[in-house]
Design a protein around this motif. Sequence first.
Motif, PDB file in Angstrom:
ATOM      1  N   SER A 102       0.813  -1.220   0.000  1.00  0.00           N
ATOM      2  CA  SER A 102       0.000   0.000   0.000  1.00  0.00           C
ATOM      3  C   SER A 102       0.845   1.267   0.000  1.00  0.00           C
ATOM      4  O   SER A 102       0.362   2.328  -0.413  1.00  0.00           O
ATOM      5  CB  SER A 102      -0.936   0.010   1.214  1.00  0.00           C
ATOM      6  N   ILE A 103       2.095   1.196   0.457  1.00  0.00           N
ATOM      7  CA  ILE A 103       2.940   2.401   0.556  1.00  0.00           C
ATOM      8  C   ILE A 103       3.914   2.524  -0.615  1.00  0.00           C
ATOM      9  O   ILE A 103       4.727   3.449  -0.652  1.00  0.00           O
ATOM     10  CB  ILE A 103       3.729   2.427   1.878  1.00  0.00           C
ATOM     11  N   GLY A 104       3.847   1.589  -1.554  1.00  0.00           N
ATOM     12  CA  GLY A 104       4.694   1.685  -2.726  1.00  0.00           C
ATOM     13  C   GLY A 104       6.081   1.104  -2.565  1.00  0.00           C
ATOM     14  O   GLY A 104       7.016   1.521  -3.270  1.00  0.00           O
ATOM     15  N   ALA A 105       6.250   0.144  -1.669  1.00  0.00           N
ATOM     16  CA  ALA A 105       7.536  -0.538  -1.541  1.00  0.00           C
ATOM     17  C   ALA A 105       7.850  -1.279  -2.840  1.00  0.00           C
ATOM     18  O   ALA A 105       6.947  -1.607  -3.623  1.00  0.00           O
ATOM     19  CB  ALA A 105       7.513  -1.509  -0.371  1.00  0.00           C
ATOM     20  N   ASP A 106       9.124  -1.543  -3.061  1.00  0.00           N
ATOM     21  CA  ASP A 106       9.554  -2.202  -4.291  1.00  0.00           C
ATOM     22  C   ASP A 106       9.704  -3.711  -4.140  1.00  0.00           C
ATOM     23  O   ASP A 106      10.009  -4.406  -5.115  1.00  0.00           O
ATOM     24  CB  ASP A 106      10.882  -1.608  -4.756  1.00  0.00           C
ATOM     25  N   GLY A 107       9.513  -4.215  -2.941  1.00  0.00           N
ATOM     26  CA  GLY A 107       9.600  -5.642  -2.706  1.00  0.00           C
ATOM     27  C   GLY A 107       9.519  -5.926  -1.221  1.00  0.00           C
ATOM     28  O   GLY A 107       9.637  -5.015  -0.388  1.00  0.00           O
ATOM     29  N   ILE A 108       9.280  -7.187  -0.894  1.00  0.00           N
ATOM     30  CA  ILE A 108       9.268  -7.610   0.507  1.00  0.00           C
ATOM     31  C   ILE A 108      10.213  -8.786   0.682  1.00  0.00           C
ATOM     32  O   ILE A 108      10.440  -9.568  -0.249  1.00  0.00           O
ATOM     33  CB  ILE A 108       7.852  -8.006   0.977  1.00  0.00           C
ATOM     34  N   ALA A 109      10.763  -8.892   1.875  1.00  0.00           N
ATOM     35  CA  ALA A 109      11.627 -10.016   2.232  1.00  0.00           C
ATOM     36  C   ALA A 109      11.078 -10.662   3.487  1.00  0.00           C
ATOM     37  O   ALA A 109      10.461  -9.992   4.328  1.00  0.00           O
ATOM     38  CB  ALA A 109      13.061  -9.539   2.456  1.00  0.00           C
ATOM     39  N   VAL A 110      11.316 -11.971   3.613  1.00  0.00           N
ATOM     40  CA  VAL A 110      10.728 -12.724   4.720  1.00  0.00           C
ATOM     41  C   VAL A 110      11.749 -13.700   5.281  1.00  0.00           C
ATOM     42  O   VAL A 110      12.285 -14.538   4.547  1.00  0.00           O
ATOM     43  CB  VAL A 110       9.482 -13.526   4.253  1.00  0.00           C
ATOM     44  N   ILE A 111      12.028 -13.596   6.589  1.00  0.00           N
ATOM     45  CA  ILE A 111      12.827 -14.622   7.252  1.00  0.00           C
ATOM     46  C   ILE A 111      11.927 -15.778   7.657  1.00  0.00           C
ATOM     47  O   ILE A 111      10.699 -15.643   7.712  1.00  0.00           O
ATOM     48  CB  ILE A 111      13.554 -14.107   8.510  1.00  0.00           C
ATOM     49  N   SER A 112      12.560 -16.884   7.978  1.00  0.00           N
ATOM     50  CA  SER A 112      11.814 -18.010   8.523  1.00  0.00           C
ATOM     51  C   SER A 112      11.437 -17.727   9.970  1.00  0.00           C
ATOM     52  O   SER A 112      12.207 -17.107  10.712  1.00  0.00           O
ATOM     53  CB  SER A 112      12.678 -19.271   8.480  1.00  0.00           C
ATOM     54  N   PRO A 113      10.251 -18.164  10.403  1.00  0.00           N
ATOM     55  CA  PRO A 113       9.962 -18.131  11.842  1.00  0.00           C
ATOM     56  C   PRO A 113      11.034 -18.922  12.591  1.00  0.00           C
ATOM     57  O   PRO A 113      11.553 -19.922  12.076  1.00  0.00           O
ATOM     58  CB  PRO A 113       8.594 -18.817  11.944  1.00  0.00           C
ATOM     59  N   SER A 114      11.350 -18.473  13.800  1.00  0.00           N
ATOM     60  CA  SER A 114      12.471 -19.092  14.509  1.00  0.00           C
ATOM     61  C   SER A 114      12.129 -19.598  15.901  1.00  0.00           C
ATOM     62  O   SER A 114      13.004 -20.103  16.608  1.00  0.00           O
ATOM     63  CB  SER A 114      13.638 -18.098  14.603  1.00  0.00           C
ATOM     64  N   PHE A 115      10.879 -19.475  16.336  1.00  0.00           N
ATOM     65  CA  PHE A 115      10.479 -20.114  17.596  1.00  0.00           C
ATOM     66  C   PHE A 115       9.927 -21.494  17.252  1.00  0.00           C
ATOM     67  O   PHE A 115      10.552 -22.504  17.516  1.00  0.00           O
ATOM     68  CB  PHE A 115       9.459 -19.255  18.352  1.00  0.00           C
ATOM     69  N   PHE A 116       8.767 -21.536  16.622  1.00  0.00           N
ATOM     70  CA  PHE A 116       8.323 -22.776  15.978  1.00  0.00           C
ATOM     71  C   PHE A 116       8.920 -22.768  14.577  1.00  0.00           C
ATOM     72  O   PHE A 116       8.488 -22.012  13.712  1.00  0.00           O
ATOM     73  CB  PHE A 116       6.794 -22.863  15.926  1.00  0.00           C
ATOM     74  N   LYS A 117       9.905 -23.605  14.354  1.00  0.00           N
ATOM     75  CA  LYS A 117      10.658 -23.574  13.107  1.00  0.00           C
ATOM     76  C   LYS A 117      10.058 -24.538  12.085  1.00  0.00           C
ATOM     77  O   LYS A 117       9.543 -25.607  12.465  1.00  0.00           O
ATOM     78  CB  LYS A 117      12.122 -23.961  13.353  1.00  0.00           C
ATOM     79  N   PRO A 118      10.130 -24.212  10.798  1.00  0.00           N
ATOM     80  CA  PRO A 118       9.719 -25.175   9.773  1.00  0.00           C
ATOM     81  C   PRO A 118      10.642 -26.388   9.815  1.00  0.00           C
ATOM     82  O   PRO A 118      11.867 -26.240   9.920  1.00  0.00           O
ATOM     83  CB  PRO A 118       9.885 -24.386   8.468  1.00  0.00           C
TER      84      PRO A 118
END
Length: 307
Positions: A102-118
Amino acid sequence: MAVDMKKLTGLVAATFTPLTVDGEINLSVIEPYIDYLTNKQGVTKVFVNGTTGEGCSLTVDERKRLAAEWCLKGKGKLEQVIVHVGCMCIKDSQELAQHAASIGADGIAVISPSFFKPTNAEALRMFLKEVGASAPNLPLYYYHIPSMTGVSLEVADVLQGIEKMIPSFKGVKYSGIDLRDLGQCVSYSQSHNWSVLYGVDEQLLGALVVGVHGAVGSTYNYIGCIVNQMLSAFDTGNTTQARDLQFKSMEFITYARSLGFDVAVNKQVMSVLSGLALGPPRLPLLPCSASKSQDIAQKIKSIFFKN
């Protein structure tokens, strides 16, 4: 489907989060911060609310306000603003992803959850898919940083078939030291035109040889002009100059580590070198002594800016 945006390459500064002495976010620093990066360092791309920015120590509302300010004040000055939206709670990540769009960012990045881990690559892909679906028109990057998350799944395994699950997927910020896995990521990305960016500043040259498309790092806030010289030297085949500049980066980081070089110390060093009032870190990180940050800043000046 994702919007066809400019490929993320080159140098990206992982930004610090300015705080007041009372520990509140200080948005007034963002505009002069942008001017410092663009005018003094030649860095026009930023990675906001990541590890360097203490993103996981901030509230969802604080992260939204920071991201919005970077996008607003960066218009016409910054080429790309990538907003990190990773959280322990998938709902929070989705909310931040929607906001970034909504604010016009050029991309998003995502870390893995780290408490309950995949527990496997498929679980992590599913998490990324659900976050990406909240901002389907924004490029999505997986942010791999096993030293912080404790999630050491091989990224090459995570990438297998991810383009079928996440049409908006555009690459990886790889902040690990496994150059074999990194190389496999670069190899797999070639047929998809993804970006693989490296996040271990003192080892960037080795990653460039493997074929990464750029780098995201904290030290590029204040030695970005030097590292841009290294990238240029590498691109033109001047390996001797590129190696010499990487050795200098290694020298300063080795010295800084001997004094205890964490995000809090790094933030204070940036304040000393830039003149920006970035303020203290947020607990549980502790502020460092003025003498320590001054020592490291002086070491950087002696290595890179003798003349």
